[in-house]
Motif scaffolding. Structure first.
Motif, PDB file in Angstrom:
ATOM      1  N   PRO A 136       0.826  -1.218   0.000  1.00 10.16           N
ATOM      2  CA  PRO A 136       0.000   0.000   0.000  1.00 10.16           C
ATOM      3  C   PRO A 136       0.853   1.258   0.000  1.00 10.16           C
ATOM      4  O   PRO A 136       1.895   1.302   0.648  1.00 10.16           O
ATOM      5  N   ASP A 137       0.399   2.257  -0.746  1.00  3.23           N
ATOM      6  CA  ASP A 137       1.083   3.545  -0.748  1.00  3.23           C
ATOM      7  C   ASP A 137       0.258   4.622  -0.061  1.00  3.23           C
ATOM      8  O   ASP A 137       0.649   5.778   0.009  1.00  3.23           O
ATOM      9  N   THR A 138      -0.911   4.209   0.447  1.00  6.07           N
ATOM     10  CA  THR A 138      -1.830   5.156   1.071  1.00  6.07           C
ATOM     11  C   THR A 138      -2.523   4.500   2.261  1.00  6.07           C
ATOM     12  O   THR A 138      -2.944   3.344   2.192  1.00  6.07           O
ATOM     13  N   LEU A 139      -2.627   5.267   3.341  1.00  2.00           N
ATOM     14  CA  LEU A 139      -3.423   4.888   4.505  1.00  2.00           C
ATOM     15  C   LEU A 139      -4.723   5.675   4.425  1.00  2.00           C
ATOM     16  O   LEU A 139      -4.704   6.872   4.132  1.00  2.00           O
ATOM     17  N   VAL A 140      -5.861   5.017   4.652  1.00  2.00           N
ATOM     18  CA  VAL A 140      -7.134   5.720   4.531  1.00  2.00           C
ATOM     19  C   VAL A 140      -7.981   5.502   5.776  1.00  2.00           C
ATOM     20  O   VAL A 140      -7.997   4.409   6.356  1.00  2.00           O
ATOM     21  N   PHE A 141      -8.657   6.561   6.192  1.00  2.00           N
ATOM     22  CA  PHE A 141      -9.678   6.491   7.227  1.00  2.00           C
ATOM     23  C   PHE A 141     -10.981   6.995   6.612  1.00  2.00           C
ATOM     24  O   PHE A 141     -11.041   8.118   6.103  1.00  2.00           O
ATOM     25  N   ASP A 142     -12.005   6.153   6.641  1.00  2.00           N
ATOM     26  CA  ASP A 142     -13.317   6.511   6.112  1.00  2.00           C
ATOM     27  C   ASP A 142     -14.191   6.917   7.289  1.00  2.00           C
ATOM     28  O   ASP A 142     -14.439   6.106   8.189  1.00  2.00           O
ATOM     29  N   LEU A 143     -14.638   8.155   7.312  1.00  2.00           N
ATOM     30  CA  LEU A 143     -15.427   8.690   8.425  1.00  2.00           C
ATOM     31  C   LEU A 143     -16.892   8.711   8.017  1.00  2.00           C
ATOM     32  O   LEU A 143     -17.294   9.438   7.115  1.00  2.00           O
ATOM     33  N   ASP A 144     -17.688   7.905   8.723  1.00  2.00           N
ATOM     34  CA  ASP A 144     -19.091   7.712   8.372  1.00  2.00           C
ATOM     35  C   ASP A 144     -19.964   8.156   9.543  1.00  2.00           C
ATOM     36  O   ASP A 144     -19.949   7.533  10.608  1.00  2.00           O
ATOM     37  N   PRO A 145     -20.740   9.232   9.368  1.00  3.87           N
ATOM     38  CA  PRO A 145     -21.567   9.722  10.477  1.00  3.87           C
ATOM     39  C   PRO A 145     -22.860   8.933  10.633  1.00  3.87           C
ATOM     40  O   PRO A 145     -23.565   8.673   9.660  1.00  3.87           O
ATOM     41  N   GLY A 146     -23.151   8.547  11.859  1.00  2.00           N
ATOM     42  CA  GLY A 146     -24.432   7.905  12.149  1.00  2.00           C
ATOM     43  C   GLY A 146     -25.434   8.976  12.575  1.00  2.00           C
ATOM     44  O   GLY A 146     -25.187   9.718  13.524  1.00  2.00           O
ATOM     45  N   ALA A 147     -26.545   9.082  11.874  1.00  2.00           N
ATOM     46  CA  ALA A 147     -27.536  10.115  12.186  1.00  2.00           C
ATOM     47  C   ALA A 147     -27.868  10.082  13.688  1.00  2.00           C
ATOM     48  O   ALA A 147     -27.909   9.007  14.297  1.00  2.00           O
ATOM     49  N   PRO A 148     -28.054  11.273  14.277  1.00  2.00           N
ATOM     50  CA  PRO A 148     -28.136  12.597  13.658  1.00  2.00           C
ATOM     51  C   PRO A 148     -26.787  13.274  13.401  1.00  2.00           C
ATOM     52  O   PRO A 148     -26.764  14.432  13.009  1.00  2.00           O
ATOM     53  N   ALA A 149     -25.675  12.578  13.633  1.00  2.00           N
ATOM     54  CA  ALA A 149     -24.377  13.153  13.292  1.00  2.00           C
ATOM     55  C   ALA A 149     -24.292  13.363  11.771  1.00  2.00           C
ATOM     56  O   ALA A 149     -24.945  12.663  10.997  1.00  2.00           O
ATOM     57  N   THR A 150     -23.493  14.333  11.371  1.00  2.00           N
ATOM     58  CA  THR A 150     -23.336  14.676   9.953  1.00  2.00           C
ATOM     59  C   THR A 150     -21.851  14.842   9.651  1.00  2.00           C
ATOM     60  O   THR A 150     -20.996  14.594  10.493  1.00  2.00           O
ATOM     61  N   ILE A 151     -21.569  15.347   8.480  1.00  2.00           N
ATOM     62  CA  ILE A 151     -20.183  15.604   8.103  1.00  2.00           C
ATOM     63  C   ILE A 151     -19.551  16.672   9.005  1.00  2.00           C
ATOM     64  O   ILE A 151     -18.329  16.735   9.132  1.00  2.00           O
ATOM     65  N   VAL A 152     -20.368  17.472   9.661  1.00  7.69           N
ATOM     66  CA  VAL A 152     -19.836  18.463  10.607  1.00  7.69           C
ATOM     67  C   VAL A 152     -19.085  17.746  11.727  1.00  7.69           C
ATOM     68  O   VAL A 152     -17.962  18.127  12.095  1.00  7.69           O
ATOM     69  N   GLU A 153     -19.695  16.700  12.259  1.00  7.53           N
ATOM     70  CA  GLU A 153     -19.026  15.909  13.304  1.00  7.53           C
ATOM     71  C   GLU A 153     -17.820  15.156  12.720  1.00  7.53           C
ATOM     72  O   GLU A 153     -16.805  14.969  13.402  1.00  7.53           O
ATOM     73  N   CYS A 154     -17.922  14.733  11.470  1.00 12.96           N
ATOM     74  CA  CYS A 154     -16.777  14.084  10.819  1.00 12.96           C
ATOM     75  C   CYS A 154     -15.578  15.024  10.764  1.00 12.96           C
ATOM     76  O   CYS A 154     -14.426  14.589  10.937  1.00 12.96           O
ATOM     77  N   CYS A 155     -15.838  16.293  10.522  1.00 16.67           N
ATOM     78  CA  CYS A 155     -14.752  17.274  10.452  1.00 16.67           C
ATOM     79  C   CYS A 155     -14.028  17.387  11.791  1.00 16.67           C
ATOM     80  O   CYS A 155     -12.798  17.505  11.842  1.00 16.67           O
ATOM     81  N   ARG A 156     -14.791  17.345  12.874  1.00 18.86           N
ATOM     82  CA  ARG A 156     -14.164  17.401  14.206  1.00 18.86           C
ATOM     83  C   ARG A 156     -13.262  16.183  14.420  1.00 18.86           C
ATOM     84  O   ARG A 156     -12.130  16.312  14.902  1.00 18.86           O
ATOM     85  N   VAL A 157     -13.746  15.020  14.035  1.00 23.63           N
ATOM     86  CA  VAL A 157     -12.950  13.799  14.176  1.00 23.63           C
ATOM     87  C   VAL A 157     -11.738  13.840  13.243  1.00 23.63           C
ATOM     88  O   VAL A 157     -10.649  13.380  13.606  1.00 23.63           O
ATOM     89  N   ALA A 158     -11.926  14.404  12.069  1.00 23.41           N
ATOM     90  CA  ALA A 158     -10.803  14.524  11.132  1.00 23.41           C
ATOM     91  C   ALA A 158      -9.669  15.346  11.731  1.00 23.41           C
ATOM     92  O   ALA A 158      -8.488  15.026  11.549  1.00 23.41           O
ATOM     93  N   MET A 159     -10.014  16.398  12.478  1.00 23.75           N
ATOM     94  CA  MET A 159      -8.986  17.220  13.107  1.00 23.75           C
ATOM     95  C   MET A 159      -8.237  16.418  14.170  1.00 23.75           C
ATOM     96  O   MET A 159      -7.009  16.557  14.327  1.00 23.75           O
TER      97      MET A 159
END
Length: 293
Positions: A136-159
């Motif tokens: 592998p040349d890339t490590l990936v993390f897939d962030l999947d929000p469970g409702a009512p969480a959204t991509i907004v919460e994903c952004c916090r986890v991404a940080m």
């Protein structure tokens, strides 16, 4: 009746069909516009999918119709499209091997766009010139929000992930999934072991944050961000940077600036369509240029 147009794409002649067919009924976005998008985005997209076995999700009757994932190169694939034959552990069709197409040029990308292959998915590893899988040349993390969480919460986890990866000497690059979540890519030159590393880091963050889960079971996800570390399994694929997604709008899995992640307050802040992405690339270039080792 099938309507055909003969076009020249670089040094290849292609027959394009039914270009006026609407593939996104919600906006009237046609197959011609799909082909046009992939033609215009090819220069920045191909470096991320080239030399990787291709999986596509095809929508012959548009996003509201039936769809199917296709790994095996169709029997009618032109002989100028390179393919690699690889083992297929866990194949749903009980195949021992699959012949994958490999997209390394514009004519191949246009060929698949004409098949209504709206979504392009690839693994985190390339193949050698001889067609052998590379580490592998890339490590990936897939962030999947469970409702009512959204991509907004994903952004916090991404940080949080960004900070944790930096402490291990790894840079990372964010992109939207093109739907409700997002992914982080980190260039990886440490050989095999991406799944174990990603799982350990996801579990560590989960232990310190009640808004995070690393558990696959859907019952564990409501209101939380699921860090899917399993995408690093070599048998799995992730939607490619700049791929269209099958949704109401012709949204795209879009590379982001960290400033956009930090400042996201509403899910709509990170919804980008094909035309938006072409404008972003014209302004910023490829924000994912350094996302692979």
């Amino acid at each position: 009746m099938t309507r055909k147009v003969l076009v020249r794409v670089e040094d290849r002649e292609l027959v394009l069909t039914n270009l006026d067919k609407v593939l996104y009924p919600g906006t009237g976005f046609t197959k011609a516009e799909v082909v046009d998008y992939y033609t215009k985005i090819a220069d920045v997209m191909i470096p991320h999918i080239g030399h990787r076995p291709l999986t596509v999700k095809r929508f012959p009757d548009g996003v509201d119709g039936q769809s199917f994932f296709e790994k095996n190169a169709p029997a009618h694939t032109p002989d100028w499209i390179p393919t690699v034959t690889l083992p297929a552990p866990g194949s749903t069709k009980n195949r021992e091997k699959i012949e994958f197409a490999v997209v390394c040029d514009l004519p191949t990308l246009v060929y698949y766009a004409n098949l209504a292959a709206l979504e392009v998915h690839v693994p985190m590893w390339r193949v050698s010139p001889d067609g052998d899988p590379l580490p592998p040349d890339t490590l990936v993390f897939d962030l999947d929000p469970g409702a009512p969480a959204t991509i907004v919460e994903c952004c916090r986890v991404a940080m949080l992930l960004k900070e944790a990866l930096a402490s291990d000497g790894l840079d990372c690059f964010p992109k939207t999934s093109g739907k409700k979540g997002m992914q982080l890519y980190a260039p990886w030159d440490r050989g095999f072991g991406t799944s174990d590393y990603a799982k350990a880091l996801a579990r560590k963050l989960e232990s310190h944050d009640p808004g995070i889960t690393s558990v696959m079971a859907r019952k564990a996800r409501p209101g939380k961000v699921f860090i899917d570390w399993s995408q690093n399994n070599p048998a799995k694929t992730t939607v490619a940077p700049y791929s269209l997604r099958a949704d109401r709008l012709p949204t795209v899995s879009t590379p982001l600036m960290w400033k956009e992640v930090e400042e996201c307050e509403n899910p709509e802040d990170l919804v980008f369509t094909a035309s938006d992405v072409l404008g972003r690339v014209a302004e910023h270039g490829d924000l994912f240029a350094d996302a692979h080792a």
